[in-house]
Design a protein around this motif. Sequence first.
Motif, PDB file in Angstrom:
ATOM      1  N   TYR A 286      16.027   0.228  12.406  1.00  0.00           N
ATOM      2  CA  TYR A 286      15.890  -0.995  13.049  1.00  0.00           C
ATOM      3  C   TYR A 286      14.690  -1.373  13.376  1.00  0.00           C
ATOM      4  CZ  TYR A 286      20.759   0.167  14.422  1.00  0.00           C
ATOM      5  OH  TYR A 286      22.297   0.472  14.359  1.00  0.00           O
ATOM      6  N   GLU A 287      13.616  -0.892  13.292  1.00  0.00           N
ATOM      7  CA  GLU A 287      12.280  -1.388  13.644  1.00  0.00           C
ATOM      8  C   GLU A 287      11.100  -1.063  12.303  1.00  0.00           C
ATOM      9  OE1 GLU A 287      11.590  -2.287  16.870  1.00  0.00           O
ATOM     10  OE2 GLU A 287      13.355  -2.088  17.572  1.00  0.00           O
ATOM     11  N   GLY A 288      10.958  -0.198  12.042  1.00  0.00           N
ATOM     12  CA  GLY A 288       9.990  -0.179  10.714  1.00  0.00           C
ATOM     13  C   GLY A 288       9.649   1.464  10.649  1.00  0.00           C
ATOM     14  N   MET A 289       8.459   1.691   9.889  1.00  0.00           N
ATOM     15  CA  MET A 289       8.123   2.907   9.898  1.00  0.00           C
ATOM     16  C   MET A 289       7.636   3.571  11.103  1.00  0.00           C
ATOM     17  SD  MET A 289       7.837   4.197   6.797  1.00  0.00           S
ATOM     18  CE  MET A 289       6.394   5.504   6.642  1.00  0.00           C
ATOM     19  N   PRO A 290       7.837   4.823  11.360  1.00  0.00           N
ATOM     20  CA  PRO A 290       7.422   5.487  12.544  1.00  0.00           C
ATOM     21  C   PRO A 290       6.038   5.490  13.310  1.00  0.00           C
ATOM     22  CG  PRO A 290       8.662   6.990  11.015  1.00  0.00           C
ATOM     23  CD  PRO A 290       8.264   5.796  10.141  1.00  0.00           C
ATOM     24  N   SER A 291       5.314   4.678  12.088  1.00  0.00           N
ATOM     25  CA  SER A 291       3.763   4.582  12.479  1.00  0.00           C
ATOM     26  C   SER A 291       3.487   3.243  12.843  1.00  0.00           C
ATOM     27  CB  SER A 291       2.994   5.125  11.287  1.00  0.00           C
ATOM     28  OG  SER A 291       3.160   4.400   9.989  1.00  0.00           O
ATOM     29  N   TYR A 292       4.417   2.215  12.968  1.00  0.00           N
ATOM     30  CA  TYR A 292       4.417   0.965  13.400  1.00  0.00           C
ATOM     31  C   TYR A 292       5.542   0.736  14.177  1.00  0.00           C
ATOM     32  CZ  TYR A 292       6.529  -1.224   9.368  1.00  0.00           C
ATOM     33  OH  TYR A 292       7.517  -1.539   8.474  1.00  0.00           O
ATOM     34  N   GLY A 293       6.652   0.839  13.730  1.00  0.00           N
ATOM     35  CA  GLY A 293       7.932   0.328  14.433  1.00  0.00           C
ATOM     36  C   GLY A 293       8.036  -1.040  14.846  1.00  0.00           C
ATOM     37  N   GLY A 294       7.730  -2.001  14.080  1.00  0.00           N
ATOM     38  CA  GLY A 294       7.899  -3.369  14.486  1.00  0.00           C
ATOM     39  C   GLY A 294       6.665  -3.863  15.126  1.00  0.00           C
ATOM     40  N   MET A 295       5.362  -3.445  15.134  1.00  0.00           N
ATOM     41  CA  MET A 295       4.060  -3.995  15.649  1.00  0.00           C
ATOM     42  C   MET A 295       3.193  -3.970  14.427  1.00  0.00           C
ATOM     43  SD  MET A 295       3.408  -2.380  19.432  1.00  0.00           S
ATOM     44  CE  MET A 295       3.891  -0.798  19.356  1.00  0.00           C
ATOM     45  N   ALA A 296       2.374  -4.870  14.422  1.00  0.00           N
ATOM     46  CA  ALA A 296       1.217  -4.902  13.331  1.00  0.00           C
ATOM     47  C   ALA A 296      -0.048  -3.912  14.108  1.00  0.00           C
ATOM     48  CB  ALA A 296       0.732  -6.386  13.179  1.00  0.00           C
ATOM     49  N   GLY A 297      -0.770  -3.516  13.489  1.00  0.00           N
ATOM     50  CA  GLY A 297      -1.930  -2.862  13.788  1.00  0.00           C
ATOM     51  C   GLY A 297      -2.955  -3.255  14.788  1.00  0.00           C
ATOM     52  N   ARG A 298      -3.030  -4.370  14.876  1.00  0.00           N
ATOM     53  CA  ARG A 298      -3.563  -5.208  15.754  1.00  0.00           C
ATOM     54  C   ARG A 298      -2.871  -5.025  16.947  1.00  0.00           C
ATOM     55  NH1 ARG A 298      -2.498  -8.748  11.665  1.00  0.00           N
ATOM     56  NH2 ARG A 298      -0.718 -10.433  12.272  1.00  0.00           N
ATOM     57  N   ASP A 299      -1.658  -5.325  16.998  1.00  0.00           N
ATOM     58  CA  ASP A 299      -0.792  -5.156  18.302  1.00  0.00           C
ATOM     59  C   ASP A 299      -1.050  -3.886  18.863  1.00  0.00           C
ATOM     60  OD1 ASP A 299       0.126  -7.732  17.942  1.00  0.00           O
ATOM     61  OD2 ASP A 299       1.792  -6.810  16.655  1.00  0.00           O
ATOM     62  N   MET A 300      -0.896  -2.662  18.244  1.00  0.00           N
ATOM     63  CA  MET A 300      -1.077  -1.383  18.554  1.00  0.00           C
ATOM     64  C   MET A 300      -2.559  -1.147  19.272  1.00  0.00           C
ATOM     65  SD  MET A 300       1.127   0.820  15.806  1.00  0.00           S
ATOM     66  CE  MET A 300       0.321   0.399  14.530  1.00  0.00           C
ATOM     67  N   GLU A 301      -3.578  -1.908  18.473  1.00  0.00           N
ATOM     68  CA  GLU A 301      -4.809  -1.631  19.218  1.00  0.00           C
ATOM     69  C   GLU A 301      -5.066  -2.341  20.377  1.00  0.00           C
ATOM     70  OE1 GLU A 301      -7.631  -0.274  18.017  1.00  0.00           O
ATOM     71  OE2 GLU A 301      -7.342   0.386  15.991  1.00  0.00           O
ATOM     72  N   ALA A 302      -4.461  -3.591  20.721  1.00  0.00           N
ATOM     73  CA  ALA A 302      -4.395  -4.264  21.691  1.00  0.00           C
ATOM     74  C   ALA A 302      -3.815  -3.527  22.946  1.00  0.00           C
ATOM     75  CB  ALA A 302      -3.849  -5.441  21.647  1.00  0.00           C
ATOM     76  N   MET A 303      -2.505  -2.976  22.786  1.00  0.00           N
ATOM     77  CA  MET A 303      -1.803  -2.151  23.576  1.00  0.00           C
ATOM     78  C   MET A 303      -2.503  -0.865  24.144  1.00  0.00           C
ATOM     79  SD  MET A 303       2.170  -0.399  23.352  1.00  0.00           S
ATOM     80  CE  MET A 303       3.059  -2.230  23.303  1.00  0.00           C
ATOM     81  N   ALA A 304      -3.115  -0.124  23.021  1.00  0.00           N
ATOM     82  CA  ALA A 304      -3.930   1.019  23.223  1.00  0.00           C
ATOM     83  C   ALA A 304      -5.049   0.877  24.300  1.00  0.00           C
ATOM     84  CB  ALA A 304      -4.383   1.764  22.102  1.00  0.00           C
ATOM     85  N   GLN A 305      -5.779  -0.285  24.222  1.00  0.00           N
ATOM     86  CA  GLN A 305      -6.929  -0.622  25.115  1.00  0.00           C
ATOM     87  C   GLN A 305      -6.268  -1.025  26.397  1.00  0.00           C
ATOM     88  OE1 GLN A 305      -9.878  -0.660  25.126  1.00  0.00           O
ATOM     89  NE2 GLN A 305     -10.164  -1.635  26.916  1.00  0.00           N
ATOM     90  N   GLY A 306      -5.036  -1.836  26.420  1.00  0.00           N
ATOM     91  CA  GLY A 306      -4.280  -2.365  27.671  1.00  0.00           C
ATOM     92  C   GLY A 306      -3.984  -1.145  28.231  1.00  0.00           C
TER      93      GLY A 306
END
Length: 474
Positions: A286-306
Amino acid sequence: MKRRTAEPYRIKAVEPLTILTYEERMEALKRAGYNTFLIDSEDVYIDLLTDSGTSAMSDKQWAAIMMGDEAYAGSRSWKRLEQAVRDVYGFRYIIPTHQGRGAENILSQLKIQDGDYVPGNMYFTTTRAHQELNGAAFVDVIIDEAHDSCSEYPFKGNIDILKLHNLIDEVGSERIPYLCLAVTVNLAGGQPVSMENMREVYRICRNYGIEVMFDATRCVENAYFIKEREEGYSTKSIAAILKEMFSYSDGCTMSGKKDCLVNIGGFLAMNDEELYTRARELVVVYEGMPSYGGMAGRDMEAMAQGIYEAIDDHYIEHRIHQVRYLGDQLIETGIPIVRPIGGHAVFLDARAFLPHLKQEDFPAQALAAALYLDAGVRSMERGIVSAGRNKVTGKHNQPKLELVRLTIPRRVYTNNHMDVVADSILSLYQKKDQICGFQMVYEPPTLRFFNARFSPLSASGELMGGEGHTVSVN
Protein backbone atom coordinates in the motif's frame (compact mmCIF):
# COMPACT_ATOMS: atom_id res chain seq x y z
CA MET A 1 0.20 43.37 36.15
CA LYS A 2 0.22 40.30 33.93
CA ARG A 3 3.16 40.48 31.54
CA ARG A 4 2.48 39.82 27.86
CA THR A 5 4.45 37.19 25.96
CA ALA A 6 5.52 36.81 22.34
CA GLU A 7 6.14 33.99 19.89
CA PRO A 8 9.25 31.89 20.68
CA TYR A 9 10.50 32.41 17.13
CA ARG A 10 11.13 35.22 14.65
CA ILE A 11 9.88 35.41 11.07
CA LYS A 12 12.40 34.78 8.29
CA ALA A 13 10.11 34.50 5.24
CA VAL A 14 6.57 35.67 4.52
CA GLU A 15 3.79 34.52 2.21
CA PRO A 16 1.32 37.17 0.98
CA LEU A 17 -2.34 36.47 1.74
CA THR A 18 -5.25 36.83 -0.66
CA ILE A 19 -7.94 39.33 0.31
CA LEU A 20 -11.14 39.02 -1.76
CA THR A 21 -14.14 41.31 -1.75
CA TYR A 22 -17.42 40.13 -0.24
CA GLU A 23 -18.84 39.56 -3.72
CA GLU A 24 -15.80 37.51 -4.75
CA ARG A 25 -16.09 35.40 -1.61
CA MET A 26 -19.75 34.77 -2.38
CA GLU A 27 -18.87 33.50 -5.84
CA ALA A 28 -16.08 31.29 -4.45
CA LEU A 29 -18.46 29.83 -1.87
CA LYS A 30 -21.11 29.05 -4.49
CA ARG A 31 -18.52 27.38 -6.75
CA ALA A 32 -17.54 25.18 -3.81
CA GLY A 33 -21.12 24.09 -3.14
CA TYR A 34 -20.93 25.84 0.25
CA ASN A 35 -18.36 23.26 1.37
CA THR A 36 -15.26 24.89 2.82
CA PHE A 37 -13.15 21.87 1.78
CA LEU A 38 -13.84 22.73 -1.87
CA ILE A 39 -12.78 26.39 -1.70
CA ASP A 40 -9.48 27.09 -3.46
CA SER A 41 -6.76 28.10 -1.00
CA GLU A 42 -5.94 31.15 -3.11
CA ASP A 43 -9.42 32.45 -2.25
CA VAL A 44 -8.85 32.18 1.51
CA TYR A 45 -7.59 34.97 3.79
CA ILE A 46 -7.01 33.11 7.08
CA ASP A 47 -7.04 29.34 6.69
CA LEU A 48 -8.19 27.50 9.81
CA LEU A 49 -9.51 24.46 7.93
CA THR A 50 -6.97 22.13 9.52
CA ASP A 51 -3.67 21.89 11.37
CA SER A 52 -2.78 18.81 9.29
CA GLY A 53 0.27 19.48 7.13
CA THR A 54 -0.11 23.24 7.47
CA SER A 55 2.70 23.90 9.97
CA ALA A 56 5.53 26.30 9.22
CA MET A 57 8.82 24.42 9.27
CA SER A 58 11.90 25.74 11.03
CA ASP A 59 15.23 26.75 9.50
CA LYS A 60 16.73 23.50 10.80
CA GLN A 61 13.97 21.49 9.12
CA TRP A 62 14.55 23.23 5.80
CA ALA A 63 18.26 22.59 6.18
CA ALA A 64 17.55 18.92 6.96
CA ILE A 65 15.62 18.62 3.70
CA MET A 66 18.85 19.23 1.80
CA MET A 67 20.37 16.23 3.58
CA GLY A 68 17.64 13.86 2.35
CA ASP A 69 18.93 10.49 1.20
CA GLU A 70 16.63 9.35 -1.60
CA ALA A 71 17.95 5.80 -1.75
CA TYR A 72 15.17 3.30 -2.48
CA ALA A 73 16.17 1.04 0.41
CA GLY A 74 17.94 1.59 3.72
CA SER A 75 18.48 5.34 3.42
CA ARG A 76 20.25 7.46 6.05
CA SER A 77 17.10 9.57 6.36
CA TRP A 78 15.05 6.52 7.32
CA LYS A 79 17.58 5.63 10.02
CA ARG A 80 17.39 9.14 11.43
CA LEU A 81 13.57 9.07 11.54
CA GLU A 82 13.59 5.62 13.14
CA GLN A 83 15.98 6.84 15.84
CA ALA A 84 13.91 9.96 16.53
CA VAL A 85 10.75 7.88 17.08
CA ARG A 86 12.63 5.54 19.40
CA ASP A 87 14.20 8.43 21.34
CA VAL A 88 11.03 10.47 21.85
CA TYR A 89 8.19 7.90 21.86
CA GLY A 90 10.05 4.79 22.99
CA PHE A 91 8.75 2.23 20.47
CA ARG A 92 11.05 -0.51 19.13
CA TYR A 93 9.60 -0.88 15.62
CA ILE A 94 8.44 1.78 13.13
CA ILE A 95 6.68 1.49 9.77
CA PRO A 96 6.74 4.77 7.79
CA THR A 97 3.61 5.73 5.84
CA HIS A 98 2.59 8.57 3.55
CA GLN A 99 0.37 9.98 6.33
CA GLY A 100 -1.68 8.89 9.33
CA ARG A 101 -4.49 7.19 7.44
CA GLY A 102 -1.93 4.94 5.76
CA ALA A 103 -0.98 3.70 9.23
CA GLU A 104 -4.66 3.31 10.15
CA ASN A 105 -5.23 1.19 7.04
CA ILE A 106 -2.35 -1.16 7.81
CA LEU A 107 -3.27 -1.50 11.48
CA SER A 108 -6.91 -2.22 10.67
CA GLN A 109 -6.04 -4.88 8.10
CA LEU A 110 -3.57 -6.58 10.43
CA LYS A 111 -5.68 -6.61 13.57
CA ILE A 112 -9.38 -6.65 12.64
CA GLN A 113 -11.55 -9.60 11.66
CA ASP A 114 -15.14 -9.42 10.51
CA GLY A 115 -17.46 -9.01 13.48
CA ASP A 116 -14.89 -7.43 15.80
CA TYR A 117 -15.48 -4.40 18.01
CA VAL A 118 -13.02 -1.54 18.45
CA PRO A 119 -13.67 0.66 21.50
CA GLY A 120 -12.34 4.19 21.52
CA ASN A 121 -12.67 7.60 23.10
CA MET A 122 -14.94 9.09 20.43
CA TYR A 123 -14.59 8.30 16.75
CA PHE A 124 -12.39 10.03 14.24
CA THR A 125 -13.57 10.02 10.65
CA THR A 126 -10.78 8.19 8.80
CA THR A 127 -9.98 5.92 11.75
CA ARG A 128 -13.55 4.68 11.99
CA ALA A 129 -13.80 4.33 8.21
CA HIS A 130 -10.81 1.96 8.10
CA GLN A 131 -12.15 -0.02 11.06
CA GLU A 132 -15.57 -0.41 9.47
CA LEU A 133 -14.20 -1.22 6.01
CA ASN A 134 -12.35 -4.12 7.62
CA GLY A 135 -15.48 -5.46 9.32
CA ALA A 136 -15.36 -3.98 12.81
CA ALA A 137 -17.91 -1.91 14.69
CA PHE A 138 -16.62 1.17 16.47
CA VAL A 139 -17.90 1.57 20.05
CA ASP A 140 -17.59 4.92 21.81
CA VAL A 141 -16.51 4.45 25.44
CA ILE A 142 -15.57 8.04 26.21
CA ILE A 143 -16.83 9.68 29.40
CA ASP A 144 -20.18 11.47 29.19
CA GLU A 145 -18.61 14.86 29.92
CA ALA A 146 -17.01 14.76 26.46
CA HIS A 147 -20.45 15.19 24.87
CA ASP A 148 -21.22 18.30 26.95
CA SER A 149 -19.70 21.38 25.37
CA CYS A 150 -20.19 23.40 28.57
CA SER A 151 -18.49 20.96 30.95
CA GLU A 152 -15.17 22.23 32.33
CA TYR A 153 -13.93 18.74 33.21
CA PRO A 154 -10.15 18.91 32.64
CA PHE A 155 -9.74 15.50 30.93
CA LYS A 156 -12.80 15.07 28.75
CA GLY A 157 -10.92 12.62 26.54
CA ASN A 158 -10.85 9.95 29.25
CA ILE A 159 -12.18 6.44 28.71
CA ASP A 160 -15.21 5.57 30.85
CA ILE A 161 -13.97 2.50 32.72
CA LEU A 162 -17.50 1.18 33.34
CA LYS A 163 -18.41 1.48 29.65
CA LEU A 164 -15.24 -0.41 28.75
CA HIS A 165 -16.00 -3.21 31.22
CA ASN A 166 -19.58 -3.43 29.97
CA LEU A 167 -18.42 -3.82 26.38
CA ILE A 168 -15.95 -6.54 27.30
CA ASP A 169 -18.65 -8.39 29.25
CA GLU A 170 -21.13 -8.04 26.38
CA VAL A 171 -19.02 -9.10 23.38
CA GLY A 172 -16.07 -10.90 24.96
CA SER A 173 -12.44 -9.83 24.97
CA GLU A 174 -11.66 -12.17 22.06
CA ARG A 175 -13.79 -9.95 19.78
CA ILE A 176 -11.85 -6.81 20.72
CA PRO A 177 -8.53 -6.76 18.82
CA TYR A 178 -7.40 -3.48 20.36
CA LEU A 179 -8.60 -0.31 22.03
CA CYS A 180 -7.96 2.90 20.09
CA LEU A 181 -7.03 5.73 22.46
CA ALA A 182 -6.81 9.19 20.89
CA VAL A 183 -4.52 11.66 22.64
CA THR A 184 -6.00 14.29 22.29
CA VAL A 185 -9.62 13.73 21.17
CA ASN A 186 -10.25 15.80 18.07
CA LEU A 187 -14.04 15.63 17.80
CA ALA A 188 -14.53 16.30 21.51
CA GLY A 189 -12.81 19.65 21.00
CA GLY A 190 -9.14 18.71 21.26
CA GLN A 191 -9.65 17.34 24.78
CA PRO A 192 -6.86 15.44 26.60
CA VAL A 193 -6.62 12.09 28.37
CA SER A 194 -5.16 12.00 31.88
CA MET A 195 -2.14 9.90 32.72
CA GLU A 196 -4.15 8.21 35.45
CA ASN A 197 -6.78 7.14 32.91
CA MET A 198 -4.16 5.86 30.45
CA ARG A 199 -2.56 3.82 33.21
CA GLU A 200 -5.85 2.26 34.32
CA VAL A 201 -7.07 1.53 30.79
CA TYR A 202 -3.77 -0.17 29.96
CA ARG A 203 -3.96 -2.27 33.13
CA ILE A 204 -7.49 -3.43 32.34
CA CYS A 205 -6.69 -4.22 28.72
CA ARG A 206 -3.59 -6.22 29.67
CA ASN A 207 -5.68 -8.29 32.07
CA TYR A 208 -8.02 -9.20 29.19
CA GLY A 209 -5.34 -9.64 26.52
CA ILE A 210 -6.50 -6.54 24.60
CA GLU A 211 -3.87 -4.29 23.05
CA VAL A 212 -3.94 -0.51 23.43
CA MET A 213 -3.06 1.49 20.32
CA PHE A 214 -2.77 5.26 20.55
CA ASP A 215 -3.90 7.67 17.89
CA ALA A 216 -0.88 9.80 18.75
CA THR A 217 -1.43 12.59 16.26
CA ARG A 218 -1.52 15.34 18.90
CA CYS A 219 0.28 13.58 21.72
CA VAL A 220 2.54 16.55 22.54
CA GLU A 221 -0.50 18.73 23.14
CA ASN A 222 -1.91 16.03 25.41
CA ALA A 223 1.37 15.94 27.34
CA TYR A 224 1.18 19.69 27.89
CA PHE A 225 -2.30 19.42 29.40
CA ILE A 226 -1.07 16.68 31.75
CA LYS A 227 1.78 18.95 32.83
CA GLU A 228 -0.65 21.82 33.37
CA ARG A 229 -3.60 20.00 34.96
CA GLU A 230 -2.58 16.70 36.54
CA GLU A 231 -1.10 16.46 40.01
CA GLY A 232 2.53 15.41 40.12
CA TYR A 233 3.50 16.50 36.60
CA SER A 234 3.98 20.28 36.80
CA THR A 235 7.77 20.00 37.17
CA LYS A 236 8.25 17.24 34.60
CA SER A 237 9.43 17.96 31.07
CA ILE A 238 7.19 17.34 28.05
CA ALA A 239 9.71 14.71 26.91
CA ALA A 240 9.41 12.79 30.19
CA ILE A 241 5.61 12.97 30.17
CA LEU A 242 5.49 11.66 26.60
CA LYS A 243 7.68 8.70 27.45
CA GLU A 244 5.40 7.74 30.33
CA MET A 245 2.28 8.18 28.18
CA PHE A 246 3.52 5.76 25.53
CA SER A 247 4.58 3.22 28.15
CA TYR A 248 0.85 2.62 28.64
CA SER A 249 0.35 1.50 25.04
CA ASP A 250 1.37 -1.31 22.70
CA GLY A 251 1.78 0.92 19.67
CA CYS A 252 0.41 3.92 17.85
CA THR A 253 -0.63 5.42 14.56
CA MET A 254 0.82 8.84 13.88
CA SER A 255 -0.02 11.54 11.39
CA GLY A 256 3.26 13.44 11.27
CA LYS A 257 1.42 16.39 9.77
CA LYS A 258 0.43 17.63 13.23
CA ASP A 259 2.73 17.23 16.23
CA CYS A 260 5.73 16.22 14.11
CA LEU A 261 5.62 19.68 12.47
CA VAL A 262 5.81 18.58 8.83
CA ASN A 263 3.66 18.85 5.73
CA ILE A 264 3.41 15.15 4.91
CA GLY A 265 4.16 11.75 6.40
CA GLY A 266 3.24 9.41 9.22
CA PHE A 267 4.07 6.08 10.78
CA LEU A 268 2.81 2.98 12.56
CA ALA A 269 4.84 2.06 15.65
CA MET A 270 4.73 -0.97 17.93
CA ASN A 271 6.76 -3.16 20.28
CA ASP A 272 5.50 -6.55 19.01
CA GLU A 273 8.06 -8.06 16.63
CA GLU A 274 5.54 -10.44 15.03
CA LEU A 275 3.15 -7.57 14.27
CA TYR A 276 6.07 -5.55 12.90
CA THR A 277 7.04 -8.36 10.53
CA ARG A 278 3.50 -8.57 9.17
CA ALA A 279 3.32 -4.78 8.86
CA ARG A 280 6.57 -4.73 6.85
CA GLU A 281 4.98 -7.12 4.39
CA LEU A 282 1.79 -5.10 4.06
CA VAL A 283 3.40 -1.65 3.78
CA VAL A 284 5.01 -2.74 0.50
CA VAL A 285 1.55 -3.35 -0.99
CA TYR A 286 0.00 0.00 0.00
CA GLU A 287 2.78 2.47 0.70
CA GLY A 288 6.29 1.56 -0.45
CA MET A 289 9.45 -0.03 0.89
CA PRO A 290 9.65 -0.43 4.68
CA SER A 291 12.44 2.14 4.67
CA TYR A 292 10.38 4.97 3.19
CA GLY A 293 6.71 3.96 3.16
CA GLY A 294 5.44 6.72 0.90
CA MET A 295 7.80 9.47 2.06
CA ALA A 296 10.80 10.91 0.28
CA GLY A 297 14.09 10.96 2.16
CA ARG A 298 13.82 14.74 2.60
CA ASP A 299 10.38 14.31 4.20
CA MET A 300 11.82 11.84 6.71
CA GLU A 301 14.67 14.23 7.54
CA ALA A 302 12.22 17.07 8.19
CA MET A 303 10.01 14.83 10.34
CA ALA A 304 12.91 13.57 12.43
CA GLN A 305 13.94 17.16 13.18
CA GLY A 306 10.32 18.16 13.84
CA ILE A 307 9.86 15.35 16.37
CA TYR A 308 12.65 16.80 18.48
CA GLU A 309 11.46 20.41 18.06
CA ALA A 310 7.91 19.57 19.13
CA ILE A 311 8.98 18.50 22.61
CA ASP A 312 10.55 21.88 23.36
CA ASP A 313 8.63 23.20 26.36
CA HIS A 314 8.63 26.79 25.10
CA TYR A 315 7.24 25.79 21.71
CA ILE A 316 4.31 23.79 23.03
CA GLU A 317 3.46 26.39 25.69
CA HIS A 318 3.12 29.06 23.02
CA ARG A 319 1.18 26.72 20.73
CA ILE A 320 -1.45 25.97 23.40
CA HIS A 321 -1.63 29.59 24.55
CA GLN A 322 -2.29 30.90 21.03
CA VAL A 323 -5.31 28.61 20.72
CA ARG A 324 -6.39 29.79 24.15
CA TYR A 325 -5.91 33.43 23.13
CA LEU A 326 -8.60 33.05 20.47
CA GLY A 327 -10.90 30.96 22.66
CA ASP A 328 -10.73 33.36 25.60
CA GLN A 329 -11.82 36.26 23.39
CA LEU A 330 -14.87 34.32 22.26
CA ILE A 331 -15.79 33.30 25.81
CA GLU A 332 -15.51 36.91 26.98
CA THR A 333 -18.01 38.02 24.33
CA GLY A 334 -20.50 35.24 25.09
CA ILE A 335 -19.83 33.08 22.03
CA PRO A 336 -20.72 29.41 22.74
CA ILE A 337 -17.63 27.22 22.36
CA VAL A 338 -16.46 23.85 23.64
CA ARG A 339 -14.89 24.23 27.06
CA PRO A 340 -12.25 23.90 28.31
CA ILE A 341 -10.39 25.19 25.27
CA GLY A 342 -8.57 22.34 23.52
CA GLY A 343 -5.07 21.95 22.20
CA HIS A 344 -5.26 22.43 18.44
CA ALA A 345 -8.48 24.31 17.79
CA VAL A 346 -11.36 26.35 19.13
CA PHE A 347 -14.69 24.63 18.48
CA LEU A 348 -17.82 26.74 18.04
CA ASP A 349 -20.99 25.12 19.38
CA ALA A 350 -23.13 25.51 16.26
CA ARG A 351 -26.30 24.26 17.97
CA ALA A 352 -26.09 26.98 20.61
CA PHE A 353 -24.88 29.55 18.06
CA LEU A 354 -27.77 28.88 15.66
CA PRO A 355 -30.60 27.58 17.88
CA HIS A 356 -33.21 28.33 15.20
CA LEU A 357 -31.79 25.54 12.98
CA LYS A 358 -32.50 21.82 13.35
CA GLN A 359 -29.50 19.48 13.24
CA GLU A 360 -30.84 18.06 9.96
CA ASP A 361 -30.40 21.57 8.51
CA PHE A 362 -26.62 21.20 8.96
CA PRO A 363 -26.05 24.19 11.27
CA ALA A 364 -22.30 23.66 11.59
CA GLN A 365 -21.91 23.53 7.82
CA ALA A 366 -23.94 26.73 7.53
CA LEU A 367 -21.89 28.50 10.19
CA ALA A 368 -18.59 27.52 8.58
CA ALA A 369 -19.85 28.87 5.25
CA ALA A 370 -21.04 32.10 6.87
CA LEU A 371 -17.66 32.67 8.50
CA TYR A 372 -15.90 32.39 5.16
CA LEU A 373 -18.42 34.69 3.53
CA ASP A 374 -18.07 37.30 6.28
CA ALA A 375 -14.28 37.59 6.43
CA GLY A 376 -12.56 35.01 4.23
CA VAL A 377 -11.81 32.77 7.23
CA ARG A 378 -11.97 29.08 6.36
CA SER A 379 -13.00 26.60 9.06
CA MET A 380 -14.41 23.07 9.14
CA GLU A 381 -17.73 21.39 10.00
CA ARG A 382 -17.51 18.73 12.70
CA GLY A 383 -21.09 17.62 13.26
CA ILE A 384 -23.81 15.64 11.52
CA VAL A 385 -22.16 15.88 8.10
CA SER A 386 -18.86 14.51 9.39
CA ALA A 387 -20.68 11.78 11.35
CA GLY A 388 -22.04 10.20 8.14
CA ARG A 389 -24.86 7.67 7.97
CA ASN A 390 -25.68 4.54 9.94
CA LYS A 391 -24.64 1.54 7.84
CA VAL A 392 -27.75 -0.43 8.86
CA THR A 393 -30.56 2.14 8.87
CA GLY A 394 -29.15 4.54 6.29
CA LYS A 395 -30.12 7.48 8.49
CA HIS A 396 -27.83 10.32 9.51
CA ASN A 397 -25.71 9.59 12.56
CA GLN A 398 -26.63 12.37 14.97
CA PRO A 399 -23.72 13.30 17.25
CA LYS A 400 -24.46 15.22 20.41
CA LEU A 401 -21.83 17.78 19.43
CA GLU A 402 -22.52 19.94 16.36
CA LEU A 403 -19.32 21.94 15.99
CA VAL A 404 -17.33 24.25 13.76
CA ARG A 405 -13.60 23.72 14.16
CA LEU A 406 -11.27 26.72 14.02
CA THR A 407 -7.99 24.88 13.68
CA ILE A 408 -4.79 26.82 14.36
CA PRO A 409 -1.80 25.84 12.19
CA ARG A 410 1.49 25.62 14.09
CA ARG A 411 3.88 28.60 13.85
CA VAL A 412 1.91 30.15 10.98
CA TYR A 413 -0.32 33.00 12.18
CA THR A 414 0.14 35.79 14.71
CA ASN A 415 -2.33 36.82 17.38
CA ASN A 416 -3.42 39.67 15.11
CA HIS A 417 -4.88 37.04 12.81
CA MET A 418 -6.71 35.56 15.79
CA ASP A 419 -8.20 39.01 16.49
CA VAL A 420 -9.61 39.15 12.94
CA VAL A 421 -11.21 35.74 13.43
CA ALA A 422 -12.72 36.74 16.78
CA ASP A 423 -14.16 39.96 15.35
CA SER A 424 -15.80 38.10 12.46
CA ILE A 425 -17.39 35.50 14.74
CA LEU A 426 -18.77 38.19 17.04
CA SER A 427 -20.23 40.00 14.02
CA LEU A 428 -21.94 36.79 12.89
CA TYR A 429 -23.27 36.12 16.36
CA GLN A 430 -24.93 39.52 16.40
CA LYS A 431 -26.85 38.64 13.21
CA LYS A 432 -27.11 34.87 13.73
CA ASP A 433 -30.87 34.80 13.03
CA GLN A 434 -30.11 35.75 9.42
CA ILE A 435 -28.08 32.58 8.79
CA CYS A 436 -30.15 29.86 7.13
CA GLY A 437 -29.70 26.11 7.04
CA PHE A 438 -28.65 23.87 4.16
CA GLN A 439 -29.82 20.91 2.17
CA MET A 440 -27.30 18.44 0.76
CA VAL A 441 -27.43 18.29 -3.03
CA TYR A 442 -24.55 15.84 -3.51
CA GLU A 443 -23.58 13.17 -0.99
CA PRO A 444 -20.54 10.92 -1.44
CA PRO A 445 -20.88 7.39 -0.04
CA THR A 446 -17.82 7.58 2.25
CA LEU A 447 -16.28 10.45 4.25
CA ARG A 448 -18.89 12.70 2.75
CA PHE A 449 -17.74 15.91 4.45
CA PHE A 450 -14.76 16.16 2.08
CA ASN A 451 -16.77 16.40 -1.15
CA ALA A 452 -20.45 16.96 -0.31
CA ARG A 453 -22.19 19.95 -1.86
CA PHE A 454 -25.00 22.04 -0.39
CA SER A 455 -27.51 24.75 -1.17
CA PRO A 456 -29.19 27.26 1.19
CA LEU A 457 -32.72 26.60 2.42
CA SER A 458 -33.70 30.29 2.33
CA ALA A 459 -36.39 31.47 -0.06
CA SER A 460 -33.90 33.88 -1.63
CA GLY A 461 -31.30 31.18 -2.16
CA GLU A 462 -28.75 33.17 -0.14
CA LEU A 463 -26.92 32.00 2.97
CA MET A 464 -27.67 35.11 5.01
CA GLY A 465 -29.18 38.54 4.63
CA GLY A 466 -27.37 41.86 4.87
CA GLU A 467 -23.93 42.80 3.61
CA GLY A 468 -20.68 41.19 4.56
CA HIS A 469 -17.51 42.64 5.94
CA THR A 470 -14.95 44.21 3.63
CA VAL A 471 -11.61 42.87 4.82
CA SER A 472 -8.81 45.42 4.99
CA VAL A 473 -5.22 45.48 6.19
CA ASN A 474 -3.88 48.29 8.37
